[in-house]
Design a protein around this motif. Sequence first.
Motif, PDB file in Angstrom:
ATOM      1  N   ASN A   1       0.859  -1.181   0.000  1.00 33.07           N
ATOM      2  CA  ASN A   1       0.000   0.000   0.000  1.00 33.07           C
ATOM      3  C   ASN A   1       0.893   1.228   0.000  1.00 33.07           C
ATOM      4  O   ASN A   1       1.685   1.426   0.926  1.00 33.07           O
ATOM      5  CB  ASN A   1      -0.928   0.012   1.215  1.00 33.07           C
ATOM      6  CG  ASN A   1      -2.067  -0.959   1.043  1.00 33.07           C
ATOM      7  OD1 ASN A   1      -2.715  -0.985   0.003  1.00 33.07           O
ATOM      8  ND2 ASN A   1      -2.306  -1.777   2.035  1.00 33.07           N
ATOM      9  N   ILE A   2       0.759   2.024  -1.048  1.00 29.99           N
ATOM     10  CA  ILE A   2       1.577   3.214  -1.210  1.00 29.99           C
ATOM     11  C   ILE A   2       0.693   4.428  -0.940  1.00 29.99           C
ATOM     12  O   ILE A   2      -0.291   4.654  -1.656  1.00 29.99           O
ATOM     13  CB  ILE A   2       2.190   3.272  -2.615  1.00 29.99           C
ATOM     14  CG1 ILE A   2       3.019   2.003  -2.850  1.00 29.99           C
ATOM     15  CG2 ILE A   2       3.027   4.535  -2.784  1.00 29.99           C
ATOM     16  CD1 ILE A   2       3.492   1.827  -4.270  1.00 29.99           C
ATOM     17  N   GLU A   3       1.034   5.169   0.110  1.00 37.46           N
ATOM     18  CA  GLU A   3       0.275   6.361   0.468  1.00 37.46           C
ATOM     19  C   GLU A   3       0.876   7.553  -0.274  1.00 37.46           C
ATOM     20  O   GLU A   3       2.081   7.801  -0.208  1.00 37.46           O
ATOM     21  CB  GLU A   3       0.327   6.611   1.970  1.00 37.46           C
ATOM     22  CG  GLU A   3      -0.496   7.811   2.384  1.00 37.46           C
ATOM     23  CD  GLU A   3      -0.443   8.094   3.867  1.00 37.46           C
ATOM     24  OE1 GLU A   3      -1.115   9.049   4.277  1.00 37.46           O
ATOM     25  OE2 GLU A   3       0.273   7.389   4.608  1.00 37.46           O
ATOM     26  N   LEU A   4       0.007   8.265  -0.965  1.00 37.61           N
ATOM     27  CA  LEU A   4       0.446   9.368  -1.815  1.00 37.61           C
ATOM     28  C   LEU A   4       0.116  10.724  -1.202  1.00 37.61           C
ATOM     29  O   LEU A   4      -0.832  10.851  -0.421  1.00 37.61           O
ATOM     30  CB  LEU A   4      -0.242   9.273  -3.182  1.00 37.61           C
ATOM     31  CG  LEU A   4      -0.081   7.950  -3.924  1.00 37.61           C
ATOM     32  CD1 LEU A   4      -0.918   7.946  -5.189  1.00 37.61           C
ATOM     33  CD2 LEU A   4       1.381   7.685  -4.230  1.00 37.61           C
ATOM     34  N   ALA A   5       0.877  11.716  -1.608  1.00 35.45           N
ATOM     35  CA  ALA A   5       0.535  13.085  -1.267  1.00 35.45           C
ATOM     36  C   ALA A   5      -0.789  13.425  -1.957  1.00 35.45           C
ATOM     37  O   ALA A   5      -1.117  12.880  -3.022  1.00 35.45           O
ATOM     38  CB  ALA A   5       1.641  14.034  -1.732  1.00 35.45           C
TER      39      ALA A   5
END
Length: 102
Positions: free
Chosen positions: A7-11
């Motif tokens: 899971n990649i949390e983005l700006a």
Amino acid sequence: MIFVIANIELAEGKQAAFLEAFRQLVPQVLAEEGCIEYGPAVDEDTDIPIQVKNGDQIVTVMEKWESVETLKAHLAAPHMQAYREQVADLVKGTTIKILKPA
């Protein structure tokens, strides 16, 4: 075989830019020894009440690898370092789950 769910949390507001960069990376990863499957996924809009949605700030990467060793080699690959540098301003954080078939 192992499964990886990253899971990649983005700006905020950076999903489109991130996915553009990520899609350029995918062919290089698929060419790696031990890679069986590798690709990004985002929420599907459904009316299924038990669905848990991540929202626009999470991209989930679904992966299959032959072994933990091939995953480790992937994580250390030069193109992965270049990718991390490329998306550094877009990504707030990453978590992964490493699973084996039951």
